[in-house]
Design a protein around this motif. Sequence first.
Motif, PDB file in Angstrom:
ATOM      1  N   ARG A 208     -24.645   7.889 -35.801  1.00 24.88           N
ATOM      2  CA  ARG A 208     -26.010   7.571 -35.267  1.00 24.88           C
ATOM      3  C   ARG A 208     -26.299   7.345 -33.479  1.00 24.88           C
ATOM      4  NH1 ARG A 208     -26.372   2.731 -40.305  1.00 24.88           N
ATOM      5  NH2 ARG A 208     -26.539   4.016 -41.838  1.00 24.88           N
ATOM      6  N   ILE A 209     -25.414   6.745 -33.621  1.00 28.24           N
ATOM      7  CA  ILE A 209     -25.074   6.536 -31.735  1.00 28.24           C
ATOM      8  C   ILE A 209     -25.287   7.630 -31.402  1.00 28.24           C
ATOM      9  CG2 ILE A 209     -23.487   5.706 -29.794  1.00 28.24           C
ATOM     10  CD1 ILE A 209     -23.994   3.798 -31.813  1.00 28.24           C
ATOM     11  N   VAL A 210     -25.348   8.710 -30.860  1.00 26.71           N
ATOM     12  CA  VAL A 210     -25.485   9.702 -31.016  1.00 26.71           C
ATOM     13  C   VAL A 210     -26.941   9.896 -30.769  1.00 26.71           C
ATOM     14  CG1 VAL A 210     -25.341  12.759 -29.911  1.00 26.71           C
ATOM     15  CG2 VAL A 210     -23.465  11.273 -30.183  1.00 26.71           C
ATOM     16  N   LYS A 211     -27.181  10.415 -31.482  1.00 31.17           N
ATOM     17  CA  LYS A 211     -28.904  10.697 -32.378  1.00 31.17           C
ATOM     18  C   LYS A 211     -29.571   8.619 -31.730  1.00 31.17           C
ATOM     19  CE  LYS A 211     -27.828  12.041 -36.444  1.00 31.17           C
ATOM     20  NZ  LYS A 211     -28.315  11.804 -37.914  1.00 31.17           N
ATOM     21  N   LEU A 212     -28.803   7.533 -31.624  1.00 30.93           N
ATOM     22  CA  LEU A 212     -29.995   6.902 -30.596  1.00 30.93           C
ATOM     23  C   LEU A 212     -29.690   7.404 -28.572  1.00 30.93           C
ATOM     24  CD1 LEU A 212     -30.616   3.618 -30.977  1.00 30.93           C
ATOM     25  CD2 LEU A 212     -28.523   3.165 -30.293  1.00 30.93           C
ATOM     26  N   VAL A 213     -28.960   6.941 -29.168  1.00 29.19           N
ATOM     27  CA  VAL A 213     -28.462   7.429 -27.098  1.00 29.19           C
ATOM     28  C   VAL A 213     -30.202   8.950 -26.975  1.00 29.19           C
ATOM     29  CG1 VAL A 213     -27.869   8.912 -25.744  1.00 29.19           C
ATOM     30  CG2 VAL A 213     -26.412   7.073 -26.666  1.00 29.19           C
ATOM     31  N   LYS A 214     -30.203   9.848 -27.943  1.00 22.87           N
ATOM     32  CA  LYS A 214     -31.421  10.912 -27.718  1.00 22.87           C
ATOM     33  C   LYS A 214     -32.326  10.400 -27.347  1.00 22.87           C
ATOM     34  CE  LYS A 214     -30.216  14.718 -29.646  1.00 22.87           C
ATOM     35  NZ  LYS A 214     -29.960  15.853 -30.532  1.00 22.87           N
ATOM     36  N   GLY A 215     -32.872   9.702 -29.029  1.00 24.65           N
ATOM     37  CA  GLY A 215     -33.852   8.636 -28.654  1.00 24.65           C
ATOM     38  C   GLY A 215     -34.422   7.965 -27.396  1.00 24.65           C
ATOM     39  N   GLN A 216     -32.906   7.265 -27.540  1.00 21.15           N
ATOM     40  CA  GLN A 216     -33.631   6.533 -25.813  1.00 21.15           C
ATOM     41  C   GLN A 216     -33.468   7.586 -24.354  1.00 21.15           C
ATOM     42  OE1 GLN A 216     -30.704   4.013 -25.162  1.00 21.15           O
ATOM     43  NE2 GLN A 216     -31.060   2.982 -26.812  1.00 21.15           N
ATOM     44  N   GLN A 217     -33.541   8.576 -24.076  1.00 13.47           N
ATOM     45  CA  GLN A 217     -33.286   9.303 -23.661  1.00 13.47           C
ATOM     46  C   GLN A 217     -35.081  10.045 -23.881  1.00 13.47           C
ATOM     47  OE1 GLN A 217     -30.265  11.940 -23.205  1.00 13.47           O
ATOM     48  NE2 GLN A 217     -28.986  10.344 -22.240  1.00 13.47           N
ATOM     49  N   GLY A 218     -35.356  10.064 -24.614  1.00 16.21           N
ATOM     50  CA  GLY A 218     -36.996  11.183 -25.358  1.00 16.21           C
ATOM     51  C   GLY A 218     -37.977  10.456 -25.364  1.00 16.21           C
ATOM     52  N   GLU A 219     -37.438   8.634 -24.528  1.00 17.64           N
ATOM     53  CA  GLU A 219     -37.832   8.019 -24.973  1.00 17.64           C
ATOM     54  C   GLU A 219     -38.499   7.451 -22.982  1.00 17.64           C
ATOM     55  OE1 GLU A 219     -37.363   4.712 -27.464  1.00 17.64           O
ATOM     56  OE2 GLU A 219     -37.794   6.253 -29.199  1.00 17.64           O
TER      57      GLU A 219
END
Length: 221
Positions: A208-219
């Motif tokens: 989940r951590i990489v997905k979370l960071v990817k999501g934040q970068q996308g936002e």
Amino acid sequence: MDTEKILAHCDHTLLKQESTWEQIREVCDDGLKYRCASVCIPAAYVRRAAEHVGNALKICTVIGFPNGYSTTAVKVFETEDAIRNGADEIDMVINIGWVKDRRWEDLLTEIKAVKASCQGRILKVIVEACLLTEEEKIKMCEIVTASGAEYIKTSTGFSTGGATREDVALFARHIGSGVKIKAAGGISTLQDAEDFLALGADRLGTSRIVKLVKGQQGEGY
């Protein structure tokens, strides 16, 4: 803690039964991009993943997973096969029934056998802490220390619970010198990750951590 430092401790994980090569390749690409410690993937994809990343990312796979009750000979064979296919790190599951039967010497012998089969690669020993008593957890800290394995790991993520702060703190008090801790299962926020590292974990098994960071970068964070 800096996000990059957290990611550097992550074994970016995909172990779902229905995992496809396309999904594994994405995990590898993300592991490379975010400079994770490794990617932890099913054994059937190790060779292809190793070829895909070259020497730029560590490939980890699981042995005796997720139940731990295959024979020692099978675990050794799985390990040897994974190493031949290019695995850099091995996460093995102990035989939980042997813990309940107090077969301490058998547990130690098995971990040592798998460690020998790693041919110098890192071995992480999954003790499935959610199924153990405190006394059993402490005993497994002693056994993993005596085995020569590099890590004790909390959980598969496939049982009744994942990593807890209490278990990581307990392990930190009872493992011997040179043994590290991998927390795995249920690590879903950056705060979780930071907490486990602060308590003494060196690796984090998480999808989940990489997905979370990817999501934040996308936002735009």
